[in-house]
Write a protein that holds these residues in place. Sequence first.
Motif, PDB file in Angstrom:
ATOM      1  N   LEU A   1       0.857  -1.183   0.000  1.00 44.94           N
ATOM      2  CA  LEU A   1       0.000   0.000   0.000  1.00 44.94           C
ATOM      3  C   LEU A   1       0.894   1.235   0.000  1.00 44.94           C
ATOM      4  O   LEU A   1       1.717   1.419   0.902  1.00 44.94           O
ATOM      5  N   GLU A   2       0.741   2.079  -1.020  1.00 46.90           N
ATOM      6  CA  GLU A   2       1.548   3.293  -1.135  1.00 46.90           C
ATOM      7  C   GLU A   2       0.609   4.484  -1.269  1.00 46.90           C
ATOM      8  O   GLU A   2      -0.168   4.574  -2.226  1.00 46.90           O
ATOM      9  N   ILE A   3       0.667   5.370  -0.289  1.00 45.83           N
ATOM     10  CA  ILE A   3      -0.172   6.558  -0.277  1.00 45.83           C
ATOM     11  C   ILE A   3       0.684   7.749   0.138  1.00 45.83           C
ATOM     12  O   ILE A   3       1.792   7.591   0.656  1.00 45.83           O
ATOM     13  N   SER A   4       0.178   8.936  -0.103  1.00 45.65           N
ATOM     14  CA  SER A   4       0.816  10.132   0.440  1.00 45.65           C
ATOM     15  C   SER A   4      -0.266  11.056   0.971  1.00 45.65           C
ATOM     16  O   SER A   4      -1.383  11.098   0.439  1.00 45.65           O
ATOM     17  N   LEU A   5       0.074  11.769   2.024  1.00 45.46           N
ATOM     18  CA  LEU A   5      -0.840  12.713   2.661  1.00 45.46           C
ATOM     19  C   LEU A   5      -0.266  14.116   2.552  1.00 45.46           C
ATOM     20  O   LEU A   5       0.920  14.337   2.825  1.00 45.46           O
ATOM     21  N   HIS A   6      -1.109  15.061   2.148  1.00 41.55           N
ATOM     22  CA  HIS A   6      -0.779  16.484   2.211  1.00 41.55           C
ATOM     23  C   HIS A   6      -1.679  17.097   3.279  1.00 41.55           C
ATOM     24  O   HIS A   6      -2.904  16.918   3.229  1.00 41.55           O
ATOM     25  N   ALA A   7      -1.101  17.828   4.215  1.00 41.41           N
ATOM     26  CA  ALA A   7      -1.901  18.394   5.299  1.00 41.41           C
ATOM     27  C   ALA A   7      -1.486  19.830   5.573  1.00 41.41           C
ATOM     28  O   ALA A   7      -0.293  20.150   5.617  1.00 41.41           O
ATOM     29  N   HIS A   8      -2.485  20.678   5.770  1.00 38.74           N
ATOM     30  CA  HIS A   8      -2.225  22.063   6.158  1.00 38.74           C
ATOM     31  C   HIS A   8      -1.934  22.095   7.656  1.00 38.74           C
ATOM     32  O   HIS A   8      -2.611  21.419   8.436  1.00 38.74           O
ATOM     33  N   PRO A   9      -0.945  22.876   8.089  1.00 39.91           N
ATOM     34  CA  PRO A   9      -0.605  22.900   9.522  1.00 39.91           C
ATOM     35  C   PRO A   9      -1.765  23.297  10.425  1.00 39.91           C
ATOM     36  O   PRO A   9      -1.797  22.885  11.590  1.00 39.91           O
ATOM     37  N   ASP A  10      -2.720  24.088   9.926  1.00 41.61           N
ATOM     38  CA  ASP A  10      -3.879  24.434  10.744  1.00 41.61           C
ATOM     39  C   ASP A  10      -4.741  23.213  11.049  1.00 41.61           C
ATOM     40  O   ASP A  10      -5.464  23.185  12.048  1.00 41.61           O
TER      41      ASP A  10
ATOM     42  N   GLU B   1       3.589  16.075  13.365  1.00 41.02           N
ATOM     43  CA  GLU B   1       3.387  14.935  14.262  1.00 41.02           C
ATOM     44  C   GLU B   1       1.975  14.379  14.117  1.00 41.02           C
ATOM     45  O   GLU B   1       1.770  13.156  14.078  1.00 41.02           O
ATOM     46  N   GLU B   2       0.994  15.265  14.019  1.00 43.62           N
ATOM     47  CA  GLU B   2      -0.396  14.825  13.878  1.00 43.62           C
ATOM     48  C   GLU B   2      -0.637  14.158  12.526  1.00 43.62           C
ATOM     49  O   GLU B   2      -1.463  13.244  12.422  1.00 43.62           O
ATOM     50  N   THR B   3       0.087  14.593  11.497  1.00 43.95           N
ATOM     51  CA  THR B   3      -0.041  13.944  10.192  1.00 43.95           C
ATOM     52  C   THR B   3       0.438  12.496  10.275  1.00 43.95           C
ATOM     53  O   THR B   3      -0.166  11.589   9.680  1.00 43.95           O
ATOM     54  N   GLU B   4       1.510  12.261  11.018  1.00 43.01           N
ATOM     55  CA  GLU B   4       1.953  10.876  11.223  1.00 43.01           C
ATOM     56  C   GLU B   4       0.910  10.085  12.009  1.00 43.01           C
ATOM     57  O   GLU B   4       0.650   8.914  11.713  1.00 43.01           O
TER      58      GLU B   4
ATOM     59  N   SER C   1      -6.978   6.674  17.168  1.00 45.39           N
ATOM     60  CA  SER C   1      -6.368   7.640  16.254  1.00 45.39           C
ATOM     61  C   SER C   1      -5.337   8.554  16.903  1.00 45.39           C
ATOM     62  O   SER C   1      -4.399   8.999  16.243  1.00 45.39           O
ATOM     63  N   ASN C   2      -5.525   8.902  18.175  1.00 48.47           N
ATOM     64  CA  ASN C   2      -4.645   9.868  18.844  1.00 48.47           C
ATOM     65  C   ASN C   2      -4.617  11.199  18.101  1.00 48.47           C
ATOM     66  O   ASN C   2      -3.609  11.906  18.089  1.00 48.47           O
TER      67      ASN C   2
END
Length: 547
Positions: free
Chosen positions: A407-416, A421-424, A454-455
């Motif tokens: 399984l290969e995915i990527s996540l893009h997340a805005h810091p807001d 750490e939360e993206t991980e 989820s933490n």
Amino acid sequence: MLGFRSEAPEAEGPVTLGQDNMLRCLRNEQPSREKNEPSSLNKQVTWIIPETADTARCLDALRTLAERHAALRTVFPGAGGADLPKVQRQRQEGEFTVQLIALGPDEDATARSEAFGWDERCHPFDLAADFPLRLGLITRDDRPVALGVVVSHAQLDGVATGLLFKDWMVLTSGGELPPPAGPTPIEVATQERSASGQRRGRAALRHWQRILDEEPSAVFADDRVHSADNLLHTLAIRTPAGAAALDRAVQRTGSSKSAVLTACYAALAAHRAARSTVVMAALSANRHRSVLAEHIGTLAQDALLVLDTDCPDLDTLIGRTQAQALSGYWHATFETERLWKILDDSSLGRGARFVRDVVLNDVSGTVPEEIAALRPDPAADPELSWYPTEPLPTRLMINIWRTSGCLEISLHAHPDVLDREETEHFARALLRLIDLAGQRNVTLGPDGELAALSNLPVGRREKGRWQRVGSNWVDLDAVADRLRTVLAVKDVEVSWQNEELTAEIGAGCPLTPTEAHTAVVDALSWRDTVMAPQRYLLPNGTGTGRE
């Protein structure tokens, strides 16, 4: 410099709906080499090269691709002028450049390809003249080891790029290709303008209008969301265990891999947003029509999905997701100019601008498993890798690159929304949720299992004056601040009166309610916590501004 000449004659025709969409989007982009800011629309990839291929075979393969696929010979006369191009021209002959890049003794080929791609994406394509691929053939000791590719999104989308890669692997392995199976861009444009194509387009616009008028304009609206910039950090995840868990979830639920992944992603996004409804844009959605599956070109039109996560368990959400995806994908072909007018009219009437807060891009079906399996195994399971921040017009995005074997995915997340750490945490929670879905049903809802597994942070609305306005959450203090800035006044009071968002504006504002409302709506882009008032009390009159 390589020349090409196709057996197909030169031809002209109207642009496709997907081309028109991307021409409009690219027109608003300003990539810059001086600022090291790449295009977020034009994409880069690294193509592997079979060990048996030499430089001559690689160059011959690229020439064959140009002669084989009309999209690679497509230009847009008049691009860059005052008006958007209405015509595409498919050339019979032309030429393109391949940069030969020699690696140093200890230089990594993949890293060099990524650097090539980043730099080339900082320079816009001349859509009236340029070949739609920028190519860097990377060599070590005079032997080709990788090909860096930068893709013009006006001619090619992600799926088309994957189909080109399949052809590339056959050609550089010494094989022969069957005749192209998909329609050319001009043939697609002809179908879109047929009676059936126009009916589909009208139905798609009705689908979008209902969602824009009724569903949340922004998914993420809470105390943390305040920035209007669009720099997102990027995390890549590779996990063989995740692929095995996904297979088990598909077998247990009887749903598709896409439905399971999308439902798990939506459940976690809703948990972070502290709301049940997730409006999600799914990219390249019209690829799900079988007649377009092999099309080499750019379709590049979103599906809009509304996922209601207020359900007792994950199995129910997976079923809802599958149904919503079918509806959304069916309504993903439309005239962009008419959709933009609907967006503007809806924003003016509703007083809120739609933002693509949550995005899904599933291109896992574009690369054959036997080719994907040639990649080195992950160093860990899961393997998490950080990439440079990039400007992207969203708050949270998942790319699904591969689902079989690894399984290969990527996540893009805005810091807001999520810091690094939360993206991980989000990535690991997604994998845990998929794993559980392969074993049993997962309880959702206020007393469900997401908080414990989820933490993740949950959106809080405590620092401002929050009010639910229709399906939107609005911070009345943020609305007042926006009015002070846009209308250049100090005396502003925003309140919730008689079931209306009301703004009382003191002396110094010469505008009528209609003028004030138009100015405020024009200044709402990426202001997720703000809506325009539904009633204005101004020195020059009182009204909704929508008259």
